[in-house]
Design an enzyme around this catalytic site. Sequence first.
Site, PDB file in Angstrom:
ATOM      1  N   ARG A  70       0.914  -1.220  -0.127  1.00  0.00           N
ATOM      2  CA  ARG A  70      -0.054  -0.131  -0.032  1.00  0.00           C
ATOM      3  C   ARG A  70       0.881   1.321  -0.057  1.00  0.00           C
ATOM      4  O   ARG A  70       0.201   2.474  -0.574  1.00  0.00           O
ATOM      5  CB  ARG A  70      -0.960   0.076   1.163  1.00  0.00           C
ATOM      6  N   LYS A  83      12.007   5.303   5.367  1.00  0.00           N
ATOM      7  CA  LYS A  83      11.082   5.938   4.780  1.00  0.00           C
ATOM      8  C   LYS A  83      11.111   7.186   4.487  1.00  0.00           C
ATOM      9  O   LYS A  83      10.601   7.706   3.169  1.00  0.00           O
ATOM     10  CB  LYS A  83       9.735   5.534   5.631  1.00  0.00           C
ATOM     11  N   CYS A 170     -10.418  21.330  16.971  1.00  0.00           N
ATOM     12  CA  CYS A 170      -8.966  20.902  16.857  1.00  0.00           C
ATOM     13  C   CYS A 170      -9.284  19.357  16.935  1.00  0.00           C
ATOM     14  O   CYS A 170     -10.153  18.804  17.121  1.00  0.00           O
ATOM     15  CB  CYS A 170      -8.129  21.418  17.777  1.00  0.00           C
ATOM     16  N   CYS A 186      -2.459  -0.213  11.262  1.00  0.00           N
ATOM     17  CA  CYS A 186      -2.625  -1.372  10.289  1.00  0.00           C
ATOM     18  C   CYS A 186      -1.848  -2.799  10.502  1.00  0.00           C
ATOM     19  O   CYS A 186      -2.482  -4.020  10.325  1.00  0.00           O
ATOM     20  CB  CYS A 186      -2.054  -0.976   8.879  1.00  0.00           C
ATOM     21  N   CYS A 242     -12.447  22.145  25.359  1.00  0.00           N
ATOM     22  CA  CYS A 242     -11.339  21.112  25.009  1.00  0.00           C
ATOM     23  C   CYS A 242     -10.302  21.807  25.682  1.00  0.00           C
ATOM     24  O   CYS A 242      -9.775  22.950  25.698  1.00  0.00           O
ATOM     25  CB  CYS A 242     -11.333  21.716  23.475  1.00  0.00           C
ATOM     26  N   CYS A 245      -7.587  23.493  22.731  1.00  0.00           N
ATOM     27  CA  CYS A 245      -7.760  24.648  21.771  1.00  0.00           C
ATOM     28  C   CYS A 245      -8.696  25.656  22.446  1.00  0.00           C
ATOM     29  O   CYS A 245      -8.719  26.844  21.842  1.00  0.00           O
ATOM     30  CB  CYS A 245      -8.358  24.370  20.310  1.00  0.00           C
TER      31      CYS A 245
END
Length: 251
Positions: A70, A83, A170, A186, A242, A245
């Site tokens: 992928r 990477k 946010c 994954c 929050c 933020c």
Amino acid sequence: MDDTALLRYSRQIMLEQLDVDGQQRLLEGHALIVGAGGLGSPAALYLAAAGVGRLSIADDDVVELSNLQRQIAHGESDIGHAKAESAAAAARRLNSGCEVEVIASRLEGEALERAIAAADVVLDCTDRFSSRYAINRACVATQTPLVSGAAIRFSGQLAVFDTRDAASPCYACLYGEDSDDEALRCAENGVIAPLVGIIGTFQALEALKLLAGVGHPHRGLATFDALSGEWRRFKVGRDPACPVCSAANPA
């Protein structure tokens, strides 16, 4: 832009909303991509191809065989290599005029905030909640727009957070700061290959819009069900309580 650049980007320049001025803003723009895996690969390639003048690609991992299903910026010859280096090389092959900075280490603390402060837009292409929380906090602190993507199994999502707009939430408004890292990975959950391309390309599109100043930034949360092919949109407001933020954007 010289004649070569005008020809190279002609299919974008002919767009009324973009034109020469918008393309010039892309050439002068700087995007930071955190994560050079499934999402970061297509995002980096499309941003380079579209003419973003400077890319910073950050990833502390190396390419493994299981990534190649992928992560399209990497090939078999890149196995065992960083990477960030591999993705940067792929971006340079597409566009030698794109200045690509390699950050082959984990961005944390002050280094993360400095990297984000230096960019015009940040693409969160990571797969750990801990990284997402840290990136979000730094984007709020530096008032840098954040394009967040995620893909797992057959489900993808995208949101744009821009706390320069007092009405914008946010990442923490949406998810809090207490989720489990393993929920997004994954390696533990699997993912269908083209899904990361769909979401990573969506991230690139939103970043291009922000850099060029065209259209309207994505609002709310978009989710994609690859099994049904259906998109859903959800309105997301800023949480006045929050912890990240609310102080930066008091009601």
